[in-house]
Design an enzyme around this catalytic site. Structure first.
Site, PDB file in Angstrom:
ATOM      1  N   HIS A 230      48.156  41.655  23.721  1.00  0.00           N
ATOM      2  CA  HIS A 230      47.238  40.641  24.426  1.00  0.00           C
ATOM      3  C   HIS A 230      47.617  40.280  25.586  1.00  0.00           C
ATOM      4  CE1 HIS A 230      43.177  39.554  26.149  1.00  0.00           C
ATOM      5  NE2 HIS A 230      44.043  38.096  25.569  1.00  0.00           N
ATOM      6  N   TYR A 234      47.251  38.556  30.092  1.00  0.00           N
ATOM      7  CA  TYR A 234      47.657  37.558  30.422  1.00  0.00           C
ATOM      8  C   TYR A 234      49.376  36.957  31.277  1.00  0.00           C
ATOM      9  CZ  TYR A 234      43.207  36.898  28.448  1.00  0.00           C
ATOM     10  OH  TYR A 234      41.865  36.959  28.642  1.00  0.00           O
ATOM     11  N   HIS A 381      38.218  49.422  32.726  1.00  0.00           N
ATOM     12  CA  HIS A 381      38.572  48.081  33.083  1.00  0.00           C
ATOM     13  C   HIS A 381      39.437  47.984  33.639  1.00  0.00           C
ATOM     14  CE1 HIS A 381      39.048  44.092  31.202  1.00  0.00           C
ATOM     15  NE2 HIS A 381      39.651  44.502  30.027  1.00  0.00           N
ATOM     16  N   PHE A 382      40.820  48.481  32.501  1.00  0.00           N
ATOM     17  CA  PHE A 382      41.941  47.849  32.720  1.00  0.00           C
ATOM     18  C   PHE A 382      42.410  48.525  34.604  1.00  0.00           C
ATOM     19  CE2 PHE A 382      44.159  50.939  30.206  1.00  0.00           C
ATOM     20  CZ  PHE A 382      44.647  51.360  30.934  1.00  0.00           C
ATOM     21  N   HIS A 383      41.844  48.863  35.122  1.00  0.00           N
ATOM     22  CA  HIS A 383      42.322  49.756  36.398  1.00  0.00           C
ATOM     23  C   HIS A 383      41.816  48.351  37.234  1.00  0.00           C
ATOM     24  CE1 HIS A 383      44.232  53.036  34.751  1.00  0.00           C
ATOM     25  NE2 HIS A 383      44.533  53.131  35.992  1.00  0.00           N
ATOM     26  N   ARG A 444      39.997  58.025  26.044  1.00  0.00           N
ATOM     27  CA  ARG A 444      40.827  58.007  26.832  1.00  0.00           C
ATOM     28  C   ARG A 444      41.708  58.702  26.742  1.00  0.00           C
ATOM     29  NH1 ARG A 444      43.003  52.336  25.510  1.00  0.00           N
ATOM     30  NH2 ARG A 444      44.300  53.255  27.070  1.00  0.00           N
ATOM     31  N   ARG A 445      43.674  59.360  27.132  1.00  0.00           N
ATOM     32  CA  ARG A 445      43.984  59.880  26.876  1.00  0.00           C
ATOM     33  C   ARG A 445      44.319  61.067  26.631  1.00  0.00           C
ATOM     34  NH1 ARG A 445      44.498  55.881  23.198  1.00  0.00           N
ATOM     35  NH2 ARG A 445      45.156  53.137  23.328  1.00  0.00           N
TER      36      ARG A 445
HETATM   37 FE1  HAS Z   1      41.225  43.895  28.720  1.00  0.00          FE
HETATM   38  C1  HAS Z   1      41.786  46.278  26.919  1.00  0.00           C
HETATM   39  C2  HAS Z   1      39.211  41.934  26.986  1.00  0.00           C
HETATM   40  C3  HAS Z   1      40.964  40.693  30.346  1.00  0.00           C
HETATM   41  C4  HAS Z   1      43.837  44.657  31.265  1.00  0.00           C
HETATM   42  N1  HAS Z   1      43.020  45.114  28.951  1.00  0.00           N
HETATM   43  C5  HAS Z   1      42.263  46.214  27.533  1.00  0.00           C
HETATM   44  C6  HAS Z   1      43.415  46.938  27.908  1.00  0.00           C
HETATM   45  C7  HAS Z   1      44.278  46.515  29.361  1.00  0.00           C
HETATM   46  C8  HAS Z   1      44.019  45.430  29.677  1.00  0.00           C
HETATM   47  C9  HAS Z   1      45.582  47.122  30.234  1.00  0.00           C
HETATM   48  O1  HAS Z   1      38.547  42.714  23.898  1.00  0.00           O
HETATM   49  C10 HAS Z   1      43.873  48.666  27.546  1.00  0.00           C
HETATM   50  C11 HAS Z   1      44.904  48.454  26.540  1.00  0.00           C
HETATM   51  C12 HAS Z   1      45.832  49.456  25.704  1.00  0.00           C
HETATM   52  O2  HAS Z   1      45.744  50.284  26.832  1.00  0.00           O
HETATM   53  O3  HAS Z   1      44.591  49.933  24.500  1.00  0.00           O
HETATM   54  N2  HAS Z   1      40.584  41.495  28.964  1.00  0.00           N
HETATM   55  C13 HAS Z   1      39.306  41.232  27.633  1.00  0.00           C
HETATM   56  C14 HAS Z   1      38.531  39.868  27.614  1.00  0.00           C
HETATM   57  C15 HAS Z   1      39.790  40.138  29.028  1.00  0.00           C
HETATM   58  C16 HAS Z   1      40.423  40.522  29.662  1.00  0.00           C
HETATM   59  C17 HAS Z   1      37.628  39.816  27.388  1.00  0.00           C
HETATM   60  N3  HAS Z   1      42.543  42.825  30.323  1.00  0.00           N
HETATM   61  C18 HAS Z   1      42.280  41.040  30.715  1.00  0.00           C
HETATM   62  C19 HAS Z   1      43.436  40.676  32.354  1.00  0.00           C
HETATM   63  C20 HAS Z   1      43.926  42.496  32.145  1.00  0.00           C
HETATM   64  C21 HAS Z   1      43.475  43.455  30.816  1.00  0.00           C
HETATM   65  C22 HAS Z   1      42.787  39.759  32.666  1.00  0.00           C
HETATM   66  C23 HAS Z   1      45.382  42.862  32.794  1.00  0.00           C
HETATM   67  C24 HAS Z   1      45.918  41.854  33.573  1.00  0.00           C
HETATM   68  N4  HAS Z   1      40.426  44.124  27.193  1.00  0.00           N
HETATM   69  C25 HAS Z   1      39.493  43.534  26.085  1.00  0.00           C
HETATM   70  C26 HAS Z   1      39.366  43.939  24.796  1.00  0.00           C
HETATM   71  C27 HAS Z   1      40.811  45.416  25.014  1.00  0.00           C
HETATM   72  C28 HAS Z   1      40.802  45.429  26.316  1.00  0.00           C
HETATM   73  C29 HAS Z   1      38.691  43.691  24.004  1.00  0.00           C
HETATM   74  C30 HAS Z   1      40.856  46.245  23.460  1.00  0.00           C
HETATM   75  C31 HAS Z   1      39.725  47.607  24.806  1.00  0.00           C
HETATM   76  C32 HAS Z   1      39.980  48.670  23.153  1.00  0.00           C
HETATM   77  O4  HAS Z   1      38.669  48.642  22.331  1.00  0.00           O
HETATM   78  O5  HAS Z   1      40.769  49.545  23.497  1.00  0.00           O
HETATM   79  C33 HAS Z   1      39.098  38.350  29.805  1.00  0.00           C
HETATM   80  O6  HAS Z   1      40.058  37.341  30.164  1.00  0.00           O
HETATM   81  C34 HAS Z   1      38.597  38.320  31.231  1.00  0.00           C
HETATM   82  C35 HAS Z   1      37.978  36.922  31.494  1.00  0.00           C
HETATM   83  C36 HAS Z   1      37.930  37.351  33.056  1.00  0.00           C
HETATM   84  C37 HAS Z   1      36.316  36.653  34.520  1.00  0.00           C
HETATM   85  C38 HAS Z   1      36.703  36.912  35.723  1.00  0.00           C
HETATM   86  C39 HAS Z   1      36.994  35.780  36.538  1.00  0.00           C
HETATM   87  C40 HAS Z   1      36.561  36.071  37.507  1.00  0.00           C
HETATM   88  C41 HAS Z   1      37.722  35.765  38.458  1.00  0.00           C
HETATM   89  C42 HAS Z   1      37.523  36.038  40.256  1.00  0.00           C
HETATM   90  C43 HAS Z   1      37.126  35.234  40.882  1.00  0.00           C
HETATM   91  C44 HAS Z   1      36.460  35.800  41.934  1.00  0.00           C
HETATM   92  C45 HAS Z   1      36.462  34.843  43.129  1.00  0.00           C
HETATM   93  C46 HAS Z   1      35.335  35.347  44.486  1.00  0.00           C
HETATM   94  C47 HAS Z   1      36.634  33.372  43.244  1.00  0.00           C
HETATM   95  C48 HAS Z   1      35.994  35.765  33.518  1.00  0.00           C
HETATM   96  C49 HAS Z   1      38.894  34.729  38.404  1.00  0.00           C
HETATM   97  C50 HAS Z   1      35.360  34.757  45.210  1.00  0.00           C
HETATM   98  C51 HAS Z   1      36.244  35.648  46.540  1.00  0.00           C
HETATM   99  C52 HAS Z   1      35.809  35.577  47.897  1.00  0.00           C
HETATM  100  C53 HAS Z   1      35.919  36.845  48.633  1.00  0.00           C
HETATM  101  C54 HAS Z   1      34.524  34.063  48.217  1.00  0.00           C
HETATM  102 CU    CU Z   2      43.219  42.258  25.081  1.00  0.00          CU
END
Ligand code: HAS
Ligand code: CU
Length: 555
Positions: A230, A234, A381-383, A444-445
């Site tokens: 996990h 980050y 999600h992860f793409h 998936r997969r």
């Molecule tokens: Fe995830 C599965 C939960 C973030 C990558 N995640 C995955 C897998 C990958 C991955 C690769 O709880 C699959 C692994 C596998 O092969 O089995 N993930 C989360 C949560 C977050 C999260 C709670 N994941 C990421 C990030 C990744 C990533 C970052 C890669 C870089 N994820 C999971 C969970 C699984 C999971 C379970 C397991 C699922 C399963 O059952 O297999 C959080 O950290 C997300 C927080 C993000 C935010 C968004 C904030 C937005 C921002 C943008 C600002 C936008 C602005 C727009 C300023 C709160 C910072 C302004 C723009 C203008 C143009 C004005």
């Molecule tokens: Cu995770």
């Protein structure tokens, strides 16, 4: 408004030798990515039952391609970029040279690790996917190769930490420059997070595949994998955040709002990224429900610094947009420099990440996870996270970084802009397809072309996945053409001469509580305590690993 913080006005002149090795460190990642995205295209098309895998020379089966895709894109590409990027920013922020031997050693470990994994996957002996789940067994070059890639990140971390230690000697009582602090904090977090996977690969899987251990313990192995696995997301994300916090404000003519706020965010990542791995194992038998719940709660905790990031980055963008003449509630948004490909790529990456984050919340919710786990929802999600928020930010950074490192101007602005838009639109279509089909239970997969089971409810989602994936492929190919042409034929001497370091609205305080934020050693101790709370009970009750499973090579 109080006095602005100006980084060292002289900047930092990177020695030619370091420049060369940092450049080649990035190129290793691009080479991997080129190979990886061809496999990505093949997998996306397979969900619409279009089989192009048969045209890949030497490819034995779907899982070999899926392993190549995952390893090249999320392991080799991400870390080679960060190995080049973060040490450079640290040197720039501290205005002092890196250790040349470590710059070369980082590159060498990365290259050798990459060559070994390429051999392992190419030979068809290591079709274990990037999650490396035992009892699927890979060739020893696979585990050793990936371990060497991890070692390369440790060497890069050491280089940054040594630079900081040397800087501190001459700057007693001064605050660590923000850019250096957040760059180093990112890789220190990763260093801690990478220890379990090092134990897994070097202590269990490598001896097992070499026949020195008679068996392995799949549940124990999965736990070690996700302990790192996990936090690794980050490790991919934080270098992108470094750019969003500390470089993008400058690129849009805004400023970073608060120095302390940015440091606190990165400290929260250092503390909370690691003790959350069980959210990938909600469905695993053998892990106590209570421990899964602790990790679920902490996962919601690590959601917070990302939310905080959205507010801070948005404020910097608004400041820039208004300075550029934007007015009204959203007028500033249109005034952002959308004609600057480096900015546009990163703005689109941010926008996509809003959806990536939202889907992450669903994943993290213990009960909802039961519905989406092991479905195509998860790659949806992860793409949007690693595949776009991170990868597209790295592409955006490359539009100034590659010119900076090569001394050649970006070859084509238009191509870069088109690449970012096409890639983003592609991702949104692709993820929409994966997510909706995932809700209908599409696993998936799987190689849908040959799957013995199917469901008409997956057809539309599969089709969108293929269309979106094709657009992503063309978008990224345009990036490669642009970067390749920049390296070979960009105009000499018209490149950016410095890293675009932002100013902060207020100087970091020298008195009060804020200087404590710089105590990285203290935060590491707190992080280790939290990890002990999150993993200690499992390790104590589980006892010694049961090394009884033989290895399997099913495909
Ligand atoms: Fe995830 C599965 C939960 C973030 C990558 N995640 C995955 C897998 C990958 C991955 C690769 O709880 C699959 C692994 C596998 O092969 O089995 N993930 C989360 C949560 C977050 C999260 C709670 N994941 C990421 C990030 C990744 C990533 C970052 C890669 C870089 N994820 C999971 C969970 C699984 C999971 C379970 C397991 C699922 C399963 O059952 O297999 C959080 O950290 C997300 C927080 C993000 C935010 C968004 C904030 C937005 C921002 C943008 C600002 C936008 C602005 C727009 C300023 C709160 C910072 C302004 C723009 C203008 C143009 C004005
Ligand atoms: Cu995770």
């Amino acid at each position: 408004m109080s006095a602005s913080t100006v980084m060292d006005p002289h900047g930092y002149e990177l020695p030619a030798d370091h420049r060369r090795y940092l450049r080649w460190t990035l190129y290793v990642g691009y080479a991997a990515l080129v190979a990886g995205v061809f496999h990505g295209l093949a997998q996306a098309l397979a969900y619409a039952k279009v089989d192009i895998l048969q045209f890949f020379p030497d490819l034995k089966n779907y899982y070999q391609g899926l392993t190549a895709h995952g390893v090249a894109n999320v392991l080799t590409f991400t870390f080679s970029f960060s190995n080049g990027f973060l040490p450079l920013l640290t040197a720039r922020a501290l205005s002092r040279p890196l250790n040349g031997f470590l710059v070369r050693a980082t590159f060498a470990a990365l290259l050798l690790g990459n060559l070994l994994t390429i051999y392992a996957i190419w030979s068809g002996t290591s079709n274990v996917l990037f999650t490396s789940y035992a009892p699927l067994q890979a060739h020893w070059t696979y585990y050793l190769g990936l371990a060497l890639i991890v070692v390369s990140t440790w060497l890069a971390t050491l280089n940054m930490v040594l630079a900081l230690a040397a800087w501190r000697k001459n700057h007693r009582g001064e605050r660590i420059p923000l850019l250096a602090f957040i760059s180093i904090a990112s890789y220190v977090m990763w260093f801690l997070a990478s220890l379990p996977i090092a134990v897994l690969f070097l202590g269990f899987l490598l001896p097992w595949t070499l026949g020195w251990l008679s068996g392995t313990d799949p549940l124990f192995d999965r736990t070690l994998f996700w302990w790192t696995g996990h936090a690794i997301v980050y490790a991919w994300l934080l270098p992108a955040y470094v750019s969003w916090y500390a470089l993008i404000p400058r690129q849009v003519e805004g400023k970073l709002v608060s120095d302390a706020y940015a440091r606190i965010t990165f400290i929260l990542f250092l503390l909370l990224s690691i003790p959350t791995g069980f959210h990938h194992q909600y469905t695993d038998p053998g892990v106590p429900t209570a421990m899964k719940t602790v990790h679920a709660v902490l996962t919601f905790g690590v959601f917070f610094p990302s939310l905080a990031t959205a507010f801070s980055v948005m404020a910097s963008l608004e400041m820039g947009g208004r300075k550029r003449g934007g007015t009204g509630l959203i007028g500033w948004f249109r005034r952002l420099p959308w004609d600057d490909p480096s900015v546009t790529a990163q703005l689109l990456a941010m926008l996509t990440f809003v959806l990536g984050g939202a889907t992450g919340l669903v994943n993290a919710s213990y009960m909802m996870n039961q519905i989406i786990h092991n479905t195509t929802w998860v790659p949806g999600h992860f793409h949007m996270t690693v595949g776009t928020a991170v990868a597209l930010t790295f592409m955006g950074v490359a539009y100034w970084l590659v010119p900076y490192l090569t001394g050649r101007a970006l070859w084509s602005r238009g191509l870069a802009l088109a690449s970012s838009w096409i890639y983003t639109i592609g991702t949104l279509i692709f993820a929409r397809g994966m997510i909706s089909a995932g809700l209908e239970g599409m696993p998936r997969r799987i190689f849908r072309v040959e799957a013995a089971y199917d469901n008409p409810a997956w057809d539309l989602g599969g089709m969108l996945t293929a269309v979106g994936g094709t657009l992503m492929f063309f978008g990224i190919m345009m990036f490669f053409v642009d970067i390749g042409m920049t390296i070979l034929a960009g105009k000499k001497g018209e490149q950016p001469k410095d890293v675009p370091v932002s100013e902060t609205l207020t100087e970091p305080a020298r008195t009060g509580w804020e200087p404590n934020l710089d105590r990285l050693g203290l935060w590491v101790v707190v992080a280790v305590l939290l990890i002990a709370i999150a993993y200690g009970p499992f390790l104590l009750t589980y006892g010694a690993p049961r090394l009884i499973s033989p290895g399997f090579r099913l495909f």
